[in-house]
Design a protein around this motif. Structure first.
Motif, short mmCIF file in Angstrom:
data_model
loop_
_atom_site.label_atom_id
_atom_site.label_comp_id
_atom_site.label_asym_id
_atom_site.label_seq_id
_atom_site.Cartn_x
_atom_site.Cartn_y
_atom_site.Cartn_z
N ILE A 7 0.82 -1.21 0.00
CA ILE A 7 0.00 0.00 0.00
C ILE A 7 0.86 1.27 0.00
N GLN B 235 0.53 4.67 -5.04
CA GLN B 235 0.30 5.74 -6.01
C GLN B 235 1.50 6.01 -6.91
N ILE C 116 -3.46 2.18 5.23
CA ILE C 116 -3.87 3.27 4.34
C ILE C 116 -3.65 4.60 5.05
N GLN D 246 -4.53 6.63 -1.86
CA GLN D 246 -4.46 5.18 -1.66
C GLN D 246 -5.85 4.59 -1.52
#
Length: 689
Positions: free
Chosen positions: A603, A607, A635, A640
């Motif tokens: 995670i 991006q 997160i 995300q």
């Protein structure tokens, strides 16, 4: 030789039979006393034989004494008494035989042999009643009477005597008893020969005094039994001393050397290695999660596994100098001809592979995993305890991973080990003083846009260092074997919170608890969960149990049945840190789980990494295809969250929504949900896709 008339002969018979009867009854009581003290079965049977022989001789004494007063009257009822006397005599012979069998085979005869003895004795008595002619003295009896009395008894005792002489040991006692039975048999043969070959006064003297000879032989047998018992006690004491000496140097279960013996042998190995320019290698082989084997298969099953492991190490193709068991599940193996480090490691791996081969115990197959810790002379020390301790430190290091490895002792491990030893009392004190705290991190459902549960996260409120994260103490918990105790505390704390919520809100939001590896490997976890339900009154759907992927895959064989049983009970099971291990599609499909938790490592760069997006997309599709829900942890940004939502992730948690919080803040969070008309999601929605 003076002439012997009938009255004198009857008087001698009365006296000798009376003495023999009293002697036998006293002998019987003495044997029973010895039996109560020594608990030898042959003493009991031989006491029964004397109790039967004694009344038999009393009957004969009664016949002879009555005949002295009224010969004609006695002759009328002598047949019946002679039959009873012979029945008792045959019964005594069978008891002597049963006692001899106990003495030789050291085993109690079957019950049916007693019935055979009673039937044989009764049958012999009935035959004698119809076959014998009435008589009041041996001197006036027929050859048939001699056959029934002397031949049958003599032959039986002679066979018993030969049997015992050949089968028992060379001690004086057993030989004297065997010789006594042989002597009575030979004496009876002589008397029987006299009945057929000798007449007149010589036969009268022979028949009158043969019972006195029997008394003397019985006295010798009694002396023999006493000597036998004394010899037996002495031999028992000697064997006990030898056994104690053996146990002092050997492991009682496996028969290999124990720690003391290993410590005493290593200096000899060192001296030999030094004088022959060899290197001594000490390998400690530690069985991983052996407690699970004991709990699943019982102590006896665990003992069979240890015996088999000892046998495999002793019969290893590269013959070791010695094999020793130095603790419950740790064996030591020594080699003196290995110089190459790579060769040593290869050999240790081969030992691991040999131990890992399936072991069949009670129609079940056991799979064992072992770690190996290695120390060497002269590199790591020149004394026994030093080499063993350093191999122990290396073994501790090897067991830190879920798949134990081969580990050589290295410089610096001592400090780590010492620190570990120092931490144990501190951690135990923290448990006893309730310094650990349970923090709760909310989990959110995307589809329903609401709180769907919490994950329980432990913290240590250290009295001096403040609040400590799990990374600062959980590794020590694992290495010290305290994981099960901490897991029990977490489960009890979570159950207590759920019980409180039920009373406070009338409903409960599920709490997920991450359990350590050993918990899922034995059925004790099932018992714990049943106890929690009864003690706290919670429902199974309120608790979710998490297991890391590596643990789930490393011992799938042992853990599958436990996980399956928990699912049947209604508990949710999730795989934590998914994607960091080595799971295959086949394993994932067969695991009875209902949720997959994606590790935060996928995670954090989501991006910025198309590769992570591709991997996550495949993971989520795979999980959904197998009917599993997906939750992403860690997160921290809205970006995300958006990416994961587009990929179809079902649930999320992380600092973007909320950090882990104390119980009172979690309850405030729940109150806000209730104020917004939000309730816990139904089980079929929250637990399955």
């Amino acid at each position: 030789m003076p002439q012997l008339d009938l009255i004198t002969s009857l008087a001698i018979e009365t006296f000798t039979h009376s003495i023999q009867a009293l002697f036998l009854l006293g002998f019987a009581a003495l044997l029973l006393y010895y039996y109560s003290f020594y608990r030898r079965d042959y003493l009991r049977y031989w006491s029964f034989a004397c109790f039967a022989f004694g009344p038999s001789e009393l009957i004969r004494a009664l016949l002879a004494g009555s005949a002295m007063v009224d010969p004609e009257s006695t002759l009328g009822w002598s047949s019946g008494l002679q039959g009873i006397a012979l029945t008792l005599q045959y019964l005594a012979i069978t008891f002597i035989g049963l006692g001899a069998s106990c003495a030789v085979f050291n085993n109690k005869p079957k019950q049916y042999w007693l019935y055979v003895a009673y039937a044989t004795s009764l049958f012999g008595g009935i035959i004698s009643y119809f076959w014998l002619e009435p008589s009041i003295s041996y001197t006036s009896s027929s050859p048939n009477s001699g056959f029934m009395h002397f031949l049958v008894t003599g032959l039986a005792l002679f066979i018993i005597g030969v049997f015992m002489w050949r089968r028992l040991g060379s001690g004086v006692g057993p030989k004297l008893v065997s010789a006594g039975f042989l002597s009575i048999g030979i004496k009876n043969f002589i008397v029987l020969y006299g009945l057929y070959a000798i007449t007149g006064n010589s036969l009268d003297w022979l028949l009158s005094f043969q019972a006195l000879v029997t008394v003397i032989i019985i006295a010798a047998i009694m002396v023999g039994i006493i000597i036998w018992l004394l010899e037996s006690e002495r031999n028992t004491a000697v064997r006990a001393i030898q056994r104690a000496e053996y146990l002092h140097t050997h492991d009682a279960l496996t028969g290999v050397s124990n720690r003391d013996q290993l410590v005493s042998k290593i200096p000899l190995f060192i001296e030999y290695s030094r004088s022959n320019n060899r290197h001594l290698t000490i390998m400690l082989v530690g069985i991983s999660r052996f407690k699970v084997v004991n709990e699943n298969m019982g102590i006896r099953g665990g003992d069979q596994v240890l015996k088999e492991i000892a046998r495999r190490l002793q019969n290893f193709y590269k013959q070791p100098l010695t094999v020793a068991r130095i603790s419950g599940d740790v064996f030591a193996v020594a080699f003196d001809h290995l110089k190459s480090r790579s060769r040593i490691k290869d050999l240790a791996v081969e030992i691991q592979s040999r131990i890992a081969e399936p072991i069949d115990v009670n129609d079940e197959t056991v799979y064992i995993v072992a770690g190996v810790g290695i120390s060497r002379y002269p590199q790591h020390g020149t004394r026994s305890e030093v080499l063993i301790n350093k191999a122990t430190i290396a073994l501790t290091q090897s067991k830190e991973s879920h798949q134990p490895i081969v580990t050589f002792y290295e410089r610096g491990m001592d400090e780590m080990y010492s620190h570990l030893v120092d931490m144990e009392p501190v951690l135990r004190k923290a448990m006893n003083d309730n310094e650990f705290q349970l923090y709760l991190q909310p989990q959110f459902d995307f589809d329903h846009q609401q709180l769907c549960g919490f994950e329980a996260l432990i913290r240590w409120q250290h009295p001096e260092r403040g609040l400590l994260s799990p990374a600062e103490f959980l590794p020590y918990i694992d290495q010290l074997g305290l994981s099960a105790e901490l897991d029990d505390w977490v489960l009890n704390e979570a159950a207590n919170i759920l019980m409180h919520w039920k009373r406070l809100f009338g409903m409960c939001w599920p709490i997920a608890v991450n359990l350590s590896a050993p918990q899922f490997q034995h059925f004790q976890l099932i018992e714990k969960m049943e106890r929690l339900q009864q003690e706290f009154g919670i429902e199974p759907e309120w608790l979710e149990l998490e297991i890391t992927e590596n643990v789930a895959m490393s011992d799938l064989h042992n853990g599958m049945s436990v996980i399956q049983r928990l699912r049947e009970m209604g508990y949710g099971i999730a795989i934590d840190d998914f994607g960091t291990g080595h799971s295959s599609l086949a394993y994932l499909r067969s695991l009875p789980i209902n949720k997959i938790k994606i590790d935060r490592s996928f995670i954090s760069e989501l991006q910025h990494s198309n590769n992570d997006v591709t991997i996550l997309k495949a993971m989520i599709r795979l999980a959904h295809g197998l009917g599993k829900r997906v939750i992403a942890e860690g997160i921290e940004t809205e970006e995300q969250q958006d990416i994961l939502q587009k990929l179809g992730c079902d649930m999320m948690q992380g600092y973007f929504y909320s950090p882990p919080m104390r119980q009172q803040f979690a309850e405030q969070f729940i109150e806000r949900q209730i104020q917004g008309n939000k309730k816990p999601l139904p089980r079929d929605v929250a637990a399955a896709y």
